[in-house]
Design a protein around this motif. Structure first.
Motif, PDB file in Angstrom:
ATOM      1  N   SER A 199     -17.864  10.654  42.825  1.00 42.84           N
ATOM      2  CA  SER A 199     -16.421  10.785  42.640  1.00 42.84           C
ATOM      3  C   SER A 199     -16.067  10.557  41.181  1.00 42.84           C
ATOM      4  O   SER A 199     -16.430   9.524  40.604  1.00 42.84           O
ATOM      5  N   GLN A 200     -15.343  11.512  40.595  1.00 43.51           N
ATOM      6  CA  GLN A 200     -14.856  11.316  39.229  1.00 43.51           C
ATOM      7  C   GLN A 200     -13.863  10.159  39.156  1.00 43.51           C
ATOM      8  O   GLN A 200     -13.650   9.586  38.087  1.00 43.51           O
ATOM      9  N   SER A 201     -13.276   9.781  40.284  1.00 44.78           N
ATOM     10  CA  SER A 201     -12.364   8.631  40.313  1.00 44.78           C
ATOM     11  C   SER A 201     -13.095   7.308  40.116  1.00 44.78           C
ATOM     12  O   SER A 201     -12.466   6.274  39.892  1.00 44.78           O
ATOM     13  N   HIS A 202     -14.426   7.308  40.221  1.00 45.33           N
ATOM     14  CA  HIS A 202     -15.208   6.083  40.054  1.00 45.33           C
ATOM     15  C   HIS A 202     -15.885   5.993  38.686  1.00 45.33           C
ATOM     16  O   HIS A 202     -16.474   4.957  38.367  1.00 45.33           O
ATOM     17  N   SER A 203     -15.826   7.052  37.899  1.00 42.16           N
ATOM     18  CA  SER A 203     -16.633   7.113  36.678  1.00 42.16           C
ATOM     19  C   SER A 203     -16.269   6.028  35.677  1.00 42.16           C
ATOM     20  O   SER A 203     -17.144   5.372  35.099  1.00 42.16           O
ATOM     21  N   ASP A 204     -14.975   5.831  35.433  1.00 45.25           N
ATOM     22  CA  ASP A 204     -14.553   4.834  34.446  1.00 45.25           C
ATOM     23  C   ASP A 204     -14.992   3.432  34.859  1.00 45.25           C
ATOM     24  O   ASP A 204     -15.381   2.622  34.013  1.00 45.25           O
ATOM     25  N   GLN A 205     -14.950   3.150  36.169  1.00 44.33           N
ATOM     26  CA  GLN A 205     -15.366   1.833  36.639  1.00 44.33           C
ATOM     27  C   GLN A 205     -16.854   1.602  36.378  1.00 44.33           C
ATOM     28  O   GLN A 205     -17.267   0.512  35.968  1.00 44.33           O
ATOM     29  N   PHE A 206     -17.679   2.610  36.634  1.00 41.38           N
ATOM     30  CA  PHE A 206     -19.110   2.463  36.366  1.00 41.38           C
ATOM     31  C   PHE A 206     -19.368   2.266  34.875  1.00 41.38           C
ATOM     32  O   PHE A 206     -20.234   1.480  34.481  1.00 41.38           O
ATOM     33  N   ILE A 207     -18.630   2.979  34.049  1.00 46.29           N
ATOM     34  CA  ILE A 207     -18.797   2.816  32.600  1.00 46.29           C
ATOM     35  C   ILE A 207     -18.479   1.390  32.185  1.00 46.29           C
ATOM     36  O   ILE A 207     -19.211   0.758  31.421  1.00 46.29           O
ATOM     37  N   LYS A 208     -17.374   0.862  32.692  1.00 43.20           N
ATOM     38  CA  LYS A 208     -16.937  -0.474  32.293  1.00 43.20           C
ATOM     39  C   LYS A 208     -17.889  -1.572  32.778  1.00 43.20           C
ATOM     40  O   LYS A 208     -18.050  -2.604  32.125  1.00 43.20           O
ATOM     41  N   VAL A 209     -18.512  -1.374  33.943  1.00 42.66           N
ATOM     42  CA  VAL A 209     -19.360  -2.418  34.526  1.00 42.66           C
ATOM     43  C   VAL A 209     -20.847  -2.180  34.255  1.00 42.66           C
ATOM     44  O   VAL A 209     -21.574  -3.103  33.899  1.00 42.66           O
ATOM     45  N   GLU A 210     -21.299  -0.937  34.422  1.00 40.04           N
ATOM     46  CA  GLU A 210     -22.726  -0.638  34.301  1.00 40.04           C
ATOM     47  C   GLU A 210     -23.124  -0.141  32.913  1.00 40.04           C
ATOM     48  O   GLU A 210     -24.312  -0.096  32.580  1.00 40.04           O
ATOM     49  N   GLY A 211     -22.139   0.295  32.133  1.00 41.38           N
ATOM     50  CA  GLY A 211     -22.448   0.807  30.811  1.00 41.38           C
ATOM     51  C   GLY A 211     -22.769   2.281  30.782  1.00 41.38           C
ATOM     52  O   GLY A 211     -23.159   2.816  29.733  1.00 41.38           O
ATOM     53  N   ALA A 212     -22.648   2.979  31.919  1.00 46.00           N
ATOM     54  CA  ALA A 212     -22.884   4.425  31.979  1.00 46.00           C
ATOM     55  C   ALA A 212     -22.074   5.004  33.129  1.00 46.00           C
ATOM     56  O   ALA A 212     -21.823   4.337  34.136  1.00 46.00           O
ATOM     57  N   SER A 213     -21.671   6.241  32.987  1.00 43.62           N
ATOM     58  CA  SER A 213     -20.926   6.928  34.051  1.00 43.62           C
ATOM     59  C   SER A 213     -21.849   7.267  35.220  1.00 43.62           C
ATOM     60  O   SER A 213     -23.065   7.454  35.041  1.00 43.62           O
ATOM     61  N   ASN A 214     -21.270   7.379  36.414  1.00 45.07           N
ATOM     62  CA  ASN A 214     -22.063   7.818  37.565  1.00 45.07           C
ATOM     63  C   ASN A 214     -22.537   9.260  37.425  1.00 45.07           C
ATOM     64  O   ASN A 214     -23.368   9.730  38.220  1.00 45.07           O
ATOM     65  N   HIS A 215     -22.068   9.973  36.401  1.00 49.00           N
ATOM     66  CA  HIS A 215     -22.627  11.295  36.117  1.00 49.00           C
ATOM     67  C   HIS A 215     -24.106  11.210  35.761  1.00 49.00           C
ATOM     68  O   HIS A 215     -24.831  12.206  35.880  1.00 49.00           O
ATOM     69  N   GLN A 216     -24.546  10.032  35.316  1.00 49.69           N
ATOM     70  CA  GLN A 216     -25.975   9.842  35.014  1.00 49.69           C
ATOM     71  C   GLN A 216     -26.831  10.227  36.219  1.00 49.69           C
ATOM     72  O   GLN A 216     -27.888  10.861  36.084  1.00 49.69           O
ATOM     73  N   VAL A 217     -26.362   9.855  37.412  1.00 50.73           N
ATOM     74  CA  VAL A 217     -27.130  10.106  38.633  1.00 50.73           C
ATOM     75  C   VAL A 217     -27.273  11.598  38.893  1.00 50.73           C
ATOM     76  O   VAL A 217     -28.384  12.096  39.135  1.00 50.73           O
ATOM     77  N   VAL A 218     -26.154  12.338  38.843  1.00 47.81           N
ATOM     78  CA  VAL A 218     -26.235  13.757  39.179  1.00 47.81           C
ATOM     79  C   VAL A 218     -26.981  14.548  38.109  1.00 47.81           C
ATOM     80  O   VAL A 218     -27.685  15.515  38.417  1.00 47.81           O
ATOM     81  N   ILE A 219     -26.862  14.132  36.851  1.00 49.13           N
ATOM     82  CA  ILE A 219     -27.607  14.813  35.785  1.00 49.13           C
ATOM     83  C   ILE A 219     -29.099  14.606  35.975  1.00 49.13           C
ATOM     84  O   ILE A 219     -29.893  15.557  35.924  1.00 49.13           O
ATOM     85  N   ASP A 220     -29.513  13.356  36.210  1.00 48.48           N
ATOM     86  CA  ASP A 220     -30.935  13.075  36.389  1.00 48.48           C
ATOM     87  C   ASP A 220     -31.507  13.844  37.579  1.00 48.48           C
ATOM     88  O   ASP A 220     -32.582  14.449  37.485  1.00 48.48           O
TER      89      ASP A 220
END
Length: 439
Positions: free
Chosen positions: A298-319
């Motif tokens: 979900s693009q609605s979750h991306s900013d949260q992952f960046i703020k907490v994990e240091g990377a967007s959840n787009h990392q998963v789909v790209i990999d």
């Protein structure tokens, strides 16, 4: 060599999130259909969209190394068809539809997780005798077979509610339903699914409680989880008011929904892509219920992952799209918790004033790493907003990070109170955020 990654429905705002991934210097991101062409349109001419996207890919002078998406339908169903035609990694169309087609999805959930699947039945909204054929007692939910953001979803408490919901559904269901039928023509469907097309609805027994989404991915046949996001509803329990990461649910409940999600996605045969399974948890009874499956991050979750994990959840789909096992959840972000808040108004009216740029800049400067994205414009009626739920309207999205949940909610209230909206009804935006405490 840089990899060319095509993103369905890309815009400048979400490109900022996508670029918050590791090894970003190795990627060149390309828009495959703009957000105006794929997301914010009145109708979805699926065959035309597919033809245009394929033509652009064929005309690209370099290599096409991956296609990804982070939106709901029709992007989610364009992905497997295009990937198949260009020999790229993605879930199959049938696996996507087993998630997106609410009736088909419920049948599969019932097979493998019967105790977590609410009672349900298919409903033809154009059948004048539809209510007589629903074998569920009041109250129940009535939803289209395919929709998003709870659009045309209604709680039915009695026959009057049903008549009102059916009238609204008949007026609006074909916008998505006709396009969904265009997609179904590309898939091999079981006979019992082919009979329930995109202009049908599903009636479901009421499930209630706190709501959480399990974001995961399947790679080389193995489902894995990379994050749990709490989907917090308002005090009425009608509309979503924030997506908070990480989840504050008790650890034993988190483990139960992680295992249930992995079991379900393996049963569906979903592979080579990301997914999100949403659950209700009833605190008093400790019962779980599946809400739905979304075949994407979900693009609605991306900013949260960046703020907490240091990377967007787009990392998963790209990999995954590039054939690599994702390495995510690093706890390398600046904050311990983060959320996307949805500022809402609960009745239709005309917007007479929105915060100007100077006002937004001032409130963002006052709250570090905050972001305000308006969803409305001066002079518009709230009913002009597309893809809203049946009970409220999104006025603005507010993205925040904090070191605790209490600090997070306090930051939101401080910021929201400084945003000056005005409406023709003379009433302010109502603050009915539902607060939690950590377990």
């Amino acid at each position: 060599m840089e990899k060319n990654i095509f993103v369905i429905g890309l815009d400048d705002f979400h490109l900022q999130h996508i670029r918050q991934v590791r090894h970003v210097e190795d990627y060149t991101f390309h828009c495959l259909l703009t957000s105006e062409e794929a997301i914010s349109i009145e109708r979805y001419p699926f065959d035309q969209m597919l033809q245009e996207a394929e033509s652009r890919l064929k005309g690209f002078p370099g290599s096409v190394d991956a296609i990804i998406e982070h939106w709901d339908f029709p992007s989610s169903t364009l992905l497997p068809i295009l990937s198949g035609r260009f020999g790229l990694r993605s879930p199959s169309l049938e696996a996507i539809l087993k998630c997106e087609h609410k009736y088909w999805s419920r049948l599969l959930q019932q097979q493998v997780l019967p105790n977590l699947t609410p009672r349900f039945c298919a409903v033809d909204p154009f059948d004048d005798h539809a209510l007589e054929k629903i074998d569920l007692p009041f109250p129940f939910w009535l939803k289209p077979i395919k929709s998003f953001s709870s659009h045309l979803g209604f709680r039915i408490d009695d026959e009057n509610d049903f008549r009102h919901a059916i009238e609204r559904t008949r007026q609006g269901i074909r916008r998505v339903g006709d396009a969904f039928n265009d997609v179904l023509k590309y898939a091999e469907l079981p006979p019992e699914i082919a009979e329930v097309d995109g202009n049908h609805c599903i009636a479901e027994a009421i499930a209630s409680g706190l709501q959480c989404g399990v974001e995961g991915y399947s790679f080389r046949g193995e489902p894995k989880v990379h994050g749990l996001i709490d989907t917090v509803k308002d005090a009425h329990r009608w509309s979503f008011t924030r997506y908070e990461y990480p989840s504050v649910w008790p650890e034993h409940v988190q483990q139960r929904i992680i295992e249930a999600s992995r079991h379900l996605m393996a049963h569906i045969g979903y592979d080579n892509g990301a997914w999100c399974v949403e659950f209700f948890w009833h605190e008093d009874t400790d019962e779980l219920a599946i809400v739905e499956i979304n075949p994407r991050i979900s693009q609605s979750h991306s900013d949260q992952f960046i703020k907490v994990e240091g990377a967007s959840n787009h990392q998963v789909v790209i990999d995954v799209a590039l054939g690599r096992e994702p390495e995510f959840c690093m706890n390398a972000g600046k904050y311990r918790t983060a959320a996307k808040f949805l500022l809402r108004k609960y009745n239709d009216t005309v917007v007479t004033r929105v915060p100007d740029k100077e006002e937004i800049d001032a409130v963002q400067s006052a709250v570090e790493d905050s972001l305000v994205v308006l969803q409305v414009q001066e002079g518009m009626s709230l009913s002009e907003l597309r893809n809203q739920d049946s009970y409220s309207f999104e006025i603005a999205n507010i993205y925040l990070g904090a070191q605790s949940q209490r600090e997070l909610v306090d930051k939101y209230r401080t910021l929201a109170q400084k945003l000056h909206f005005e409406f023709a009804d003379g009433m302010p935006v109502e603050d009915i955020q539902f607060e939690w405490v950590k377990y």
